[in-house]
Design a protein around this motif. Sequence first.
Motif, PDB file in Angstrom:
ATOM      1  N   GLY A 110       0.988  -1.321   0.031  1.00 47.42           N
ATOM      2  CA  GLY A 110       0.058  -0.077   0.023  1.00 47.42           C
ATOM      3  C   GLY A 110       0.751   1.135  -0.123  1.00 47.42           C
ATOM      4  O   GLY A 110       1.382   1.718   1.077  1.00 47.42           O
ATOM      5  N   VAL A 312     -10.282  -6.145   7.288  1.00 39.77           N
ATOM      6  CA  VAL A 312      -9.999  -6.119   5.825  1.00 39.77           C
ATOM      7  C   VAL A 312     -11.415  -5.314   5.366  1.00 39.77           C
ATOM      8  O   VAL A 312     -12.563  -5.721   5.699  1.00 39.77           O
ATOM      9  CB  VAL A 312     -10.345  -7.392   5.272  1.00 39.77           C
ATOM     10  N   GLN A 313     -11.049  -4.106   4.424  1.00 35.81           N
ATOM     11  CA  GLN A 313     -11.962  -3.476   4.195  1.00 35.81           C
ATOM     12  C   GLN A 313     -12.857  -3.897   3.154  1.00 35.81           C
ATOM     13  O   GLN A 313     -12.570  -4.815   2.724  1.00 35.81           O
ATOM     14  CB  GLN A 313     -11.355  -2.016   3.596  1.00 35.81           C
ATOM     15  N   ASN A 315     -13.157  -3.126   0.223  1.00 38.41           N
ATOM     16  CA  ASN A 315     -12.424  -3.049  -1.313  1.00 38.41           C
ATOM     17  C   ASN A 315     -11.303  -4.110  -1.222  1.00 38.41           C
ATOM     18  O   ASN A 315     -10.485  -4.511  -2.054  1.00 38.41           O
ATOM     19  CB  ASN A 315     -11.614  -1.868  -1.429  1.00 38.41           C
ATOM     20  N   ARG A 317      -8.603  -4.420   1.040  1.00 37.74           N
ATOM     21  CA  ARG A 317      -7.223  -3.879   1.619  1.00 37.74           C
ATOM     22  C   ARG A 317      -7.403  -4.240   3.317  1.00 37.74           C
ATOM     23  O   ARG A 317      -8.310  -3.881   3.677  1.00 37.74           O
ATOM     24  CB  ARG A 317      -7.230  -2.527   1.249  1.00 37.74           C
ATOM     25  N   TYR A 352      -4.289   4.748   6.018  1.00 36.09           N
ATOM     26  CA  TYR A 352      -5.117   4.011   4.742  1.00 36.09           C
ATOM     27  C   TYR A 352      -6.324   5.090   4.503  1.00 36.09           C
ATOM     28  O   TYR A 352      -7.041   5.587   5.233  1.00 36.09           O
ATOM     29  CB  TYR A 352      -5.412   2.915   4.917  1.00 36.09           C
ATOM     30  N   SER A 358     -11.220   5.250  -1.628  1.00 32.19           N
ATOM     31  CA  SER A 358     -10.154   4.349  -2.626  1.00 32.19           C
ATOM     32  C   SER A 358     -10.453   4.346  -3.845  1.00 32.19           C
ATOM     33  O   SER A 358      -9.839   4.010  -4.888  1.00 32.19           O
ATOM     34  CB  SER A 358      -9.954   2.850  -1.878  1.00 32.19           C
ATOM     35  N   CYS A 360     -12.456   2.153  -5.498  1.00 30.88           N
ATOM     36  CA  CYS A 360     -12.701   0.583  -5.811  1.00 30.88           C
ATOM     37  C   CYS A 360     -14.081   0.328  -6.128  1.00 30.88           C
ATOM     38  O   CYS A 360     -14.815   0.802  -5.455  1.00 30.88           O
ATOM     39  CB  CYS A 360     -12.120  -0.301  -4.579  1.00 30.88           C
TER      40      CYS A 360
END
Length: 364
Positions: A110, A312-313, A315, A317, A352, A358, A360
């Motif tokens: 990242g 864990v998102q 998207n 990540r 982040y 993001s 995504c």
Amino acid sequence: MFNAEALLDALVSAGSQAAAQAGQQGGLGSVLGGLAEQVQRSGGLGGLAGQILTQATQGLGEAARQTGAQQGADDALGRVTGGLTAGDLLAQAKGALDSNPALATAVLGGLGALAVGTGGAMVKAGGDSWYFLTVDYAFGHALEKDTADIVKASGGKVLGAVRIPLNTSDYSSFLLQAQSSKAKVLGLANAGADTINSIKQAAEFGIVAGGQKLAALLLTASEVHGLGLKAAQGTVLTESFYWDLNDKTRAFGERFYKRTGRMPSMIQAGTYSATLSYLKAIKAAGTKDSEAVVKKLKELPVDDAFTTGGKVQANGRMVTDLFLFEVKKPEESKRPWDYYKLLAKVPGNTAYPTAQESGCPFTK
């Protein structure tokens, strides 16, 4: 049932030659192939037989894409983890997602977060003027931009930058330009051999000894080990893992060291964590169906040797805390692999972007 110890055995034993080659760059390379045999032999995952395809792509993006496509189409465990370059990772992810949009793709790293960790934290510590030595292709440009944006947003300023061809061996003219800028921090927006060469030659020019800071924007303990403390001392960097952070990291590091003769970097510990989290999600879901596994992967916390309280998102990540380190002077190191001084902790929720930020498509 499989356990973490067995997983570590598989990680460090499978594809040992590829691991040894990649180890100089801080990564395991493609060493997860033995996990399938390990899982099947141990009868783990509630009896589910897993197949994890891996390939040491060695910079061959098309081969990586084909590997990802095969993983996405296969009825076995759809999984992509690791990779030696950003291009490989993106190619693997594209191939896999083209075949199976629900595929869980774990991409280690990242760059934006590392930029926040190094750029933002250093400005807060007084390093408020920067000059960049940037490898001249998309990766370096992105790394420079991400860091420069954070530096300026944190109240710092960028005095200039020089673009350097990939795999340059002589950095003398570029380092002299950077030195003459009088910037407090020289940001190395490069990786691998380029970072190693630039740090070695910066030491020869006495840049750190002269009062300027070197900020390596992508560097791990594996490269520091190869450089040695005499050359690397004073370099500032960000990692999401260090073997000597706490009792859990030390226990993991010692186990890894017994098998490899090296301490793990964030790449190696992150590969272990990503794979273990994925296997836990399969077990919790009770199936290898990608959609069910992805759902569980995003529900379960990530608590292991790599991180505590990771998430864990939407998207895909994984968000974890980052740590700003300075490489010790030789006389400060008390034992082998005792390389870092902790300067600051950067909470994951500030390092982040959110899933929505993001961009995504999975978050739309």
